[in-house]
Design a protein around this motif. Structure first.
Motif, PDB file in Angstrom:
ATOM      1  N   LEU A  77       0.821  -1.220   0.000  1.00 21.25           N
ATOM      2  CA  LEU A  77       0.000   0.000   0.000  1.00 21.25           C
ATOM      3  C   LEU A  77       0.852   1.266   0.000  1.00 21.25           C
ATOM      4  O   LEU A  77       0.322   2.368  -0.131  1.00 21.25           O
ATOM      5  CB  LEU A  77      -0.940   0.000   1.205  1.00 21.25           C
ATOM      6  N   THR A  96       2.287   2.414  -2.261  1.00 23.05           N
ATOM      7  CA  THR A  96       2.113   3.089  -3.547  1.00 23.05           C
ATOM      8  C   THR A  96       1.119   4.245  -3.477  1.00 23.05           C
ATOM      9  O   THR A  96       1.002   4.998  -4.444  1.00 23.05           O
ATOM     10  CB  THR A  96       1.684   2.100  -4.645  1.00 23.05           C
ATOM     11  N   VAL A  97       0.415   4.417  -2.354  1.00 26.01           N
ATOM     12  CA  VAL A  97      -0.467   5.580  -2.210  1.00 26.01           C
ATOM     13  C   VAL A  97       0.359   6.850  -2.014  1.00 26.01           C
ATOM     14  O   VAL A  97      -0.156   7.952  -2.219  1.00 26.01           O
ATOM     15  CB  VAL A  97      -1.487   5.422  -1.052  1.00 26.01           C
ATOM     16  N   PHE A  98       1.634   6.705  -1.634  1.00 26.78           N
ATOM     17  CA  PHE A  98       2.515   7.855  -1.470  1.00 26.78           C
ATOM     18  C   PHE A  98       3.180   8.168  -2.803  1.00 26.78           C
ATOM     19  O   PHE A  98       3.384   7.287  -3.630  1.00 26.78           O
ATOM     20  CB  PHE A  98       3.578   7.573  -0.404  1.00 26.78           C
ATOM     21  N   ARG A 116       5.773   8.601  -5.702  1.00 31.94           N
ATOM     22  CA  ARG A 116       6.971   7.820  -6.001  1.00 31.94           C
ATOM     23  C   ARG A 116       8.237   8.557  -5.559  1.00 31.94           C
ATOM     24  O   ARG A 116       9.174   7.939  -5.060  1.00 31.94           O
ATOM     25  CB  ARG A 116       7.053   7.486  -7.485  1.00 31.94           C
ATOM     26  N   ARG A 125       8.683   7.850  -1.909  1.00 34.46           N
ATOM     27  CA  ARG A 125       9.034   6.436  -1.702  1.00 34.46           C
ATOM     28  C   ARG A 125      10.459   6.159  -2.149  1.00 34.46           C
ATOM     29  O   ARG A 125      11.228   5.488  -1.449  1.00 34.46           O
ATOM     30  CB  ARG A 125       8.083   5.533  -2.485  1.00 34.46           C
TER      31      ARG A 125
END
Length: 146
Positions: free
Chosen positions: A98, A100-102, A104, A107
């Protein structure tokens, strides 16, 4: 027969990792023991196969501050690769996908921070880890160290 002992087919997803990095090797063992299904092949950048795959996807196999997760002919790097691997793990570990809600950029900043400091955190070895016998068919170590 142990389910983990089943050799995956050639179309299985591949995780290219630094076979001399203690941090990376521990993550390989972590994933091997927590996968939903034993499908991922783990290939060291330092192996002939790893060098060829890295070159195919435009990565310098001698500069392994990243790993590649290759699935269906597409290579995912950094946090996208981590998320793809996490999605293949059993719960609760799969929830890490999850991330991937932030954005890229955020991250990958975190990924790069860990990647740059991984040898400080856990060290580096002159030899590759030896996976347990039931996983050896799925792990390709550095060729020079076999």
């Amino acid at each position: 027969m142990n389910e983990d002992a089943i050799a995956p087919d050639a179309a299985a997803p591949v995780w290219l990792y630094d076979g001399l990095c203690v941090f990376c090797s521990r993550w390989v063992l972590f994933v091997l023991s927590r996968e939903k299904a034993p499908l991922i092949r783990f290939v060291a950048f330092q192996s002939d196969e790893g060098r060829a795959l890295a070159a195919r996807y435009g990565v310098d196999p001698d500069d392994t501050d990243s790993f590649l997760f290759i699935e269906d002919g597409k290579a995912l790097e950094k946090s996208d690769g981590v998320a793809a691997v996490c999605a293949r793990l059993r719960r609760p570990w799969s929830f890490a996908a999850l991330m991937t809600v932030f954005p890229r950029s955020l991250r990958d900043w975190g990924y790069d921070l860990v990647a740059r400091n991984r040898h400080l955190l856990t060290g580096k070895r002159a030899y590759c880890m030896a996976p347990p016998p039931e996983w050896r068919a799925r792990v390709t170590p550095p060729d020079a160290l076999i």
